[in-house]
Write a protein that holds these residues in place. Structure first.
Motif, PDB file in Angstrom:
ATOM      1  N   LEU A  61      -3.335  -2.729  12.157  1.00 32.34           N
ATOM      2  CA  LEU A  61      -3.581  -4.131  11.873  1.00 32.34           C
ATOM      3  C   LEU A  61      -4.093  -4.353  10.456  1.00 32.34           C
ATOM      4  O   LEU A  61      -3.993  -5.454   9.918  1.00 32.34           O
ATOM      5  CB  LEU A  61      -4.601  -4.699  12.866  1.00 32.34           C
ATOM      6  CG  LEU A  61      -4.213  -4.607  14.349  1.00 32.34           C
ATOM      7  CD1 LEU A  61      -5.343  -5.156  15.210  1.00 32.34           C
ATOM      8  CD2 LEU A  61      -2.929  -5.371  14.608  1.00 32.34           C
ATOM      9  N   ASP A  62      -4.630  -3.299   9.865  1.00 30.27           N
ATOM     10  CA  ASP A  62      -5.170  -3.402   8.513  1.00 30.27           C
ATOM     11  C   ASP A  62      -5.048  -2.035   7.853  1.00 30.27           C
ATOM     12  O   ASP A  62      -5.380  -1.006   8.465  1.00 30.27           O
ATOM     13  CB  ASP A  62      -6.631  -3.854   8.542  1.00 30.27           C
ATOM     14  CG  ASP A  62      -7.223  -3.936   7.138  1.00 30.27           C
ATOM     15  OD1 ASP A  62      -7.171  -5.024   6.551  1.00 30.27           O
ATOM     16  OD2 ASP A  62      -7.736  -2.903   6.648  1.00 30.27           O
ATOM     17  N   VAL A  63      -4.524  -2.011   6.624  1.00 28.94           N
ATOM     18  CA  VAL A  63      -4.409  -0.770   5.852  1.00 28.94           C
ATOM     19  C   VAL A  63      -5.225  -0.953   4.575  1.00 28.94           C
ATOM     20  O   VAL A  63      -4.939  -1.846   3.774  1.00 28.94           O
ATOM     21  CB  VAL A  63      -2.943  -0.443   5.516  1.00 28.94           C
ATOM     22  CG1 VAL A  63      -2.868   0.799   4.626  1.00 28.94           C
ATOM     23  CG2 VAL A  63      -2.138  -0.225   6.791  1.00 28.94           C
ATOM     24  N   SER A  64      -6.241  -0.136   4.412  1.00 32.36           N
ATOM     25  CA  SER A  64      -7.112  -0.209   3.235  1.00 32.36           C
ATOM     26  C   SER A  64      -6.905   1.038   2.378  1.00 32.36           C
ATOM     27  O   SER A  64      -6.717   2.143   2.911  1.00 32.36           O
ATOM     28  CB  SER A  64      -8.581  -0.319   3.649  1.00 32.36           C
ATOM     29  OG  SER A  64      -8.795  -1.505   4.394  1.00 32.36           O
ATOM     30  N   PHE A  65      -6.941   0.846   1.068  1.00 32.18           N
ATOM     31  CA  PHE A  65      -6.672   1.934   0.128  1.00 32.18           C
ATOM     32  C   PHE A  65      -7.666   1.828  -1.020  1.00 32.18           C
ATOM     33  O   PHE A  65      -7.901   0.736  -1.550  1.00 32.18           O
ATOM     34  CB  PHE A  65      -5.237   1.814  -0.407  1.00 32.18           C
ATOM     35  CG  PHE A  65      -4.836   2.915  -1.344  1.00 32.18           C
ATOM     36  CD1 PHE A  65      -4.452   4.148  -0.856  1.00 32.18           C
ATOM     37  CD2 PHE A  65      -4.839   2.718  -2.716  1.00 32.18           C
ATOM     38  CE1 PHE A  65      -4.066   5.154  -1.713  1.00 32.18           C
ATOM     39  CE2 PHE A  65      -4.465   3.725  -3.580  1.00 32.18           C
ATOM     40  CZ  PHE A  65      -4.077   4.954  -3.080  1.00 32.18           C
ATOM     41  N   PRO A  93     -15.736   3.162  -6.731  1.00 35.16           N
ATOM     42  CA  PRO A  93     -14.263   3.102  -6.662  1.00 35.16           C
ATOM     43  C   PRO A  93     -13.692   2.255  -7.790  1.00 35.16           C
ATOM     44  O   PRO A  93     -14.197   1.174  -8.095  1.00 35.16           O
ATOM     45  CB  PRO A  93     -14.008   2.465  -5.298  1.00 35.16           C
ATOM     46  CG  PRO A  93     -15.220   2.774  -4.493  1.00 35.16           C
ATOM     47  CD  PRO A  93     -16.366   2.773  -5.461  1.00 35.16           C
ATOM     48  N   ILE A  94     -12.600   2.765  -8.388  1.00 33.36           N
ATOM     49  CA  ILE A  94     -11.969   2.018  -9.471  1.00 33.36           C
ATOM     50  C   ILE A  94     -10.881   1.095  -8.941  1.00 33.36           C
ATOM     51  O   ILE A  94     -10.428   0.194  -9.649  1.00 33.36           O
ATOM     52  CB  ILE A  94     -11.385   2.975 -10.527  1.00 33.36           C
ATOM     53  CG1 ILE A  94     -10.275   3.832  -9.901  1.00 33.36           C
ATOM     54  CG2 ILE A  94     -12.473   3.863 -11.120  1.00 33.36           C
ATOM     55  CD1 ILE A  94      -9.549   4.710 -10.887  1.00 33.36           C
ATOM     56  N   PHE A  95     -10.446   1.333  -7.700  1.00 29.56           N
ATOM     57  CA  PHE A  95      -9.382   0.507  -7.143  1.00 29.56           C
ATOM     58  C   PHE A  95      -9.581   0.400  -5.635  1.00 29.56           C
ATOM     59  O   PHE A  95      -9.750   1.396  -4.939  1.00 29.56           O
ATOM     60  CB  PHE A  95      -8.007   1.112  -7.445  1.00 29.56           C
ATOM     61  CG  PHE A  95      -6.861   0.335  -6.862  1.00 29.56           C
ATOM     62  CD1 PHE A  95      -6.335  -0.761  -7.523  1.00 29.56           C
ATOM     63  CD2 PHE A  95      -6.311   0.687  -5.638  1.00 29.56           C
ATOM     64  CE1 PHE A  95      -5.284  -1.478  -6.989  1.00 29.56           C
ATOM     65  CE2 PHE A  95      -5.265  -0.029  -5.090  1.00 29.56           C
ATOM     66  CZ  PHE A  95      -4.742  -1.119  -5.767  1.00 29.56           C
ATOM     67  N   THR A  96      -9.554  -0.830  -5.138  1.00 32.65           N
ATOM     68  CA  THR A  96      -9.612  -1.085  -3.697  1.00 32.65           C
ATOM     69  C   THR A  96      -8.624  -2.197  -3.372  1.00 32.65           C
ATOM     70  O   THR A  96      -8.532  -3.186  -4.091  1.00 32.65           O
ATOM     71  CB  THR A  96     -11.023  -1.517  -3.241  1.00 32.65           C
ATOM     72  OG1 THR A  96     -11.417  -2.683  -3.966  1.00 32.65           O
ATOM     73  CG2 THR A  96     -12.039  -0.395  -3.447  1.00 32.65           C
ATOM     74  N   MET A  97      -7.878  -2.007  -2.289  1.00 33.51           N
ATOM     75  CA  MET A  97      -6.909  -3.018  -1.876  1.00 33.51           C
ATOM     76  C   MET A  97      -6.625  -2.806  -0.394  1.00 33.51           C
ATOM     77  O   MET A  97      -6.725  -1.697   0.130  1.00 33.51           O
ATOM     78  CB  MET A  97      -5.623  -2.912  -2.696  1.00 33.51           C
ATOM     79  CG  MET A  97      -4.535  -3.924  -2.336  1.00 33.51           C
ATOM     80  SD  MET A  97      -5.097  -5.645  -2.394  1.00 33.51           S
ATOM     81  CE  MET A  97      -5.357  -5.840  -4.156  1.00 33.51           C
ATOM     82  N   SER A  98      -6.261  -3.877   0.292  1.00 34.34           N
ATOM     83  CA  SER A  98      -5.929  -3.797   1.718  1.00 34.34           C
ATOM     84  C   SER A  98      -4.715  -4.681   1.986  1.00 34.34           C
ATOM     85  O   SER A  98      -4.400  -5.595   1.224  1.00 34.34           O
ATOM     86  CB  SER A  98      -7.112  -4.237   2.586  1.00 34.34           C
ATOM     87  OG  SER A  98      -7.450  -5.584   2.318  1.00 34.34           O
ATOM     88  N   ALA A  99      -4.026  -4.374   3.084  1.00 33.56           N
ATOM     89  CA  ALA A  99      -2.839  -5.130   3.484  1.00 33.56           C
ATOM     90  C   ALA A  99      -2.969  -5.515   4.946  1.00 33.56           C
ATOM     91  O   ALA A  99      -3.386  -4.706   5.776  1.00 33.56           O
ATOM     92  CB  ALA A  99      -1.573  -4.294   3.269  1.00 33.56           C
ATOM     93  N   GLN A 100      -2.627  -6.760   5.262  1.00 33.01           N
ATOM     94  CA  GLN A 100      -2.646  -7.257   6.638  1.00 33.01           C
ATOM     95  C   GLN A 100      -1.436  -8.144   6.878  1.00 33.01           C
ATOM     96  O   GLN A 100      -0.798  -8.624   5.959  1.00 33.01           O
ATOM     97  CB  GLN A 100      -3.928  -8.072   6.933  1.00 33.01           C
ATOM     98  CG  GLN A 100      -5.229  -7.353   6.706  1.00 33.01           C
ATOM     99  CD  GLN A 100      -5.787  -7.576   5.319  1.00 33.01           C
ATOM    100  OE1 GLN A 100      -5.321  -8.439   4.603  1.00 33.01           O
ATOM    101  NE2 GLN A 100      -6.772  -6.773   4.958  1.00 33.01           N
TER     102      GLN A 100
END
Length: 535
Positions: free
Chosen positions: A291-295, A304-311
């Motif tokens: 349901l949620d993918v976090s990277f 962290p230099i990069f954070t992003m999620s997809a829903q």
């Protein structure tokens, strides 16, 4: 004077009317308890079966006795430690009814049964038609499970009324399943004894509510001997009905029928965890889509230099054609990858489309920033949490009110195996993560699948193996008590103990119990008692 006479007449009339109502009711109940003639009968077994059916209906019709549990089941609710109050009340009342009924049956008190019957009739009708609809917010005629429970309870009321009318039997001898010696009674009796705590509860209740001179341990000893002798009697009867000719080999039908079934059963038990865990995911497994993918990307131990999620719309499913003809075909030259991918289906793969720009600003402190620059400029290796084929770019924005704002942009250096980007976003920065999700077991099998393969071997296979080993070993120690050619005399001695107990001859009960114990202590006497009648 006139008023005084009117009051006397009113009191006389009231007393007369009261007596006209009271005396017939009193006579009715007196005739029930003290009938001139009654054909004594025993329908306790039928009443017990009706109560058992009602108990099963309550347990499996769990959702009908809660306010907001229409779609719930007993296993899921108990796993969440949630028990509706109405369900708990009905279970306790049903169980208490069965205990009280057993006590009244053993004490043979018709008066107590009448009082109990009246209380149950009024109490259950008040509960079913007034309290339960208010608790569940459903009318009685709209609650199918409650109606079924009530119908079975009405059958119980009818059986109870018939028992009251005819009176209790004067003698209660043994278990109703031990009246005949055939396979049906044998297997039903064995199944009855396998129910947890039922045999123990019955034995203790019988000892409490039956007049006896035996202690509880002696009572349990007699019950155990009687149960064992009954089982032996059933087997001896089967041997008498289906004799095996002397010196003749066992028929293949018997050997392959019984022996083959045991072999297959043992093999299934040995390989059960592997078969179960394999089949539960490949055959009845439930797709477990994310349901949620976090990277996130972290350099060493810094922020962290990069954070992003997809829903939602950013999580794309893969068609059967894309999975087999495009994705799988690209790995045909890699045996290790193909071996890993073979266990997955198209519905197990989800492509997460991540935006290239980080969703948070890079708010690193100046000293940490300086340390990262020194680390990157040096030739020393440093750990990174995620390793992929990507490009990193630091973007800056000068804002008069907030000063300089910085964030990182991540972009993959080559497109993925499956083209999921629209033409207008084809060259935008971003990441495509291919997420493989293992299928999980359905909720109904979760209580077993949660143990895992090693857990199932430790908790199921080894425990069953212990019981199987007890069946195949230690037989030599029980030959004296198992290989009894004729158990009729011992069986009669047990029933005689029950009989003298019911007639109140408790001194004779003690003597016969002592005789039974001596019989089991003396192998020579046991051999004489269990000889065939022709000998």
């Amino acid at each position: 004077m006139y008023c005084h006479e009117q009051m006397i007449k009113a009191k006389t009339f009231t007393i007369k009317r009261t007596m006209e109502v009271y005396l017939p009711i009193r006579q009715f109940f007196y005739n029930l308890v003290h009938p001139e003639y009654s054909a004594v009968t025993d329908v306790y077994v039928l009443m017990f079966l009706a109560d058992t059916v009602d108990f099963i209906i309550i347990v499996f019709g769990f959702s009908a006795f809660g306010k907001h549990s229409a779609g719930a089941d007993i296993t899921s609710s108990l796993s969440e430690d949630q028990v509706p109050g109405a369900f708990l009340v009905m279970v306790l009342i049903q169980f208490g009814t069965m205990v009280v009924d057993r006590a009244l049956y053993l004490k043979k008190t018709v008066l107590g049964k009448v009082i109990f019957q009246v209380i149950l009739v009024f109490g259950i009708h008040f509960w079913m038609f007034f309290i339960l609809p208010g608790v569940t917010e459903r009318r009685f005629n709209e609650n199918t499970v409650a109606k079924l429970w009530y119908c079975i309870k009405c059958i119980y009321f009818g059986l109870s009324a018939y028992q009251i009318r005819c009176g209790y039997p004067t003698r209660v001898l043994g278990n109703f399943l031990t009246k005949s010696y055939n396979y049906a009674n044998l297997f039903l009796f064995q199944g009855f004894r396998l129910i947890p705590f039922l045999t123990e509860l019955r034995a203790v209740m019988d000892w409490v509510w039956t007049d006896t001179s035996l202690s509880l341990s002696s009572w349990i000893c007699v019950e155990d001997i009687y149960a064992h002798i009954f089982v032996l009697k059933c087997w001896r009867e089967s041997e008498r009905r289906y004799p095996q000719p002397r010196g003749q080999a066992k028929k293949p039908v018997v050997k392959y029928g019984m022996g083959g079934m045991i072999v297959m059963l043992l093999i299934c038990i040995i390989w059960f965890p592997l078969l179960f865990m394999s089949l539960v995911k490949s055959v009845v497994g439930v797709v477990n889509k994310p349901l949620d993918v976090s990277f996130s990307i972290t350099l060493a131990g810094f922020q962290p230099i990069f954070t992003m999620s997809a829903q939602q719309n950013q999580l794309r499913e893969v068609s059967n054609h894309e999975f087999h003809n495009t994705f799988m075909r690209s790995y045909l030259s890699d045996p290790e990858a193909m071996q890993w991918l073979e266990s997955y289906m198209p519905e197990d793969l989800t492509i997460a489309e991540l935006e290239g720009s980080s969703n948070s600003l890079w708010t690193i402190s100046p000293p940490s920033r300086t340390n990262i620059m020194k680390m990157l400029s040096s030739k020393e290796q440093f750990p990174i949490t995620v390793e992929v084929a990507i490009t990193l770019a630091l973007e800056r924005l000068h804002n008069d009110s907030e000063g300089v704002q910085e964030w990182w942009i991540v972009n993959q250096t080559s497109p993925g195996k499956i083209n999921v980007r629209s033409p207008k976003n084809l060259y935008n920065a971003g990441l495509e993560l291919y997420v493989f999700s293992d299928q999980v077991s359905p909720p109904s099998l979760g209580f077993l699948a949660g143990y895992g393969i090693m857990g199932l071997y430790a908790s199921v296979v080894l425990v069953i193996g212990k019981f199987v080993r007890e069946f195949f070993s230690g037989i030599s120690h029980t030959i004296m008590f198992e290989e009894l050619p004729n158990v009729d005399r011992i069986l009669k001695l047990c029933t005689d103990i029950f009989l003298v107990r019911e007639t109140g001859e408790l001194d004779l009960e003690e003597d016969m119990y002592a005789k039974l114990i001596f019989l089991y202590r003396s192998p020579e006497t046991m051999i004489k008692w269990t000889r065939e009648k022709t000998q």
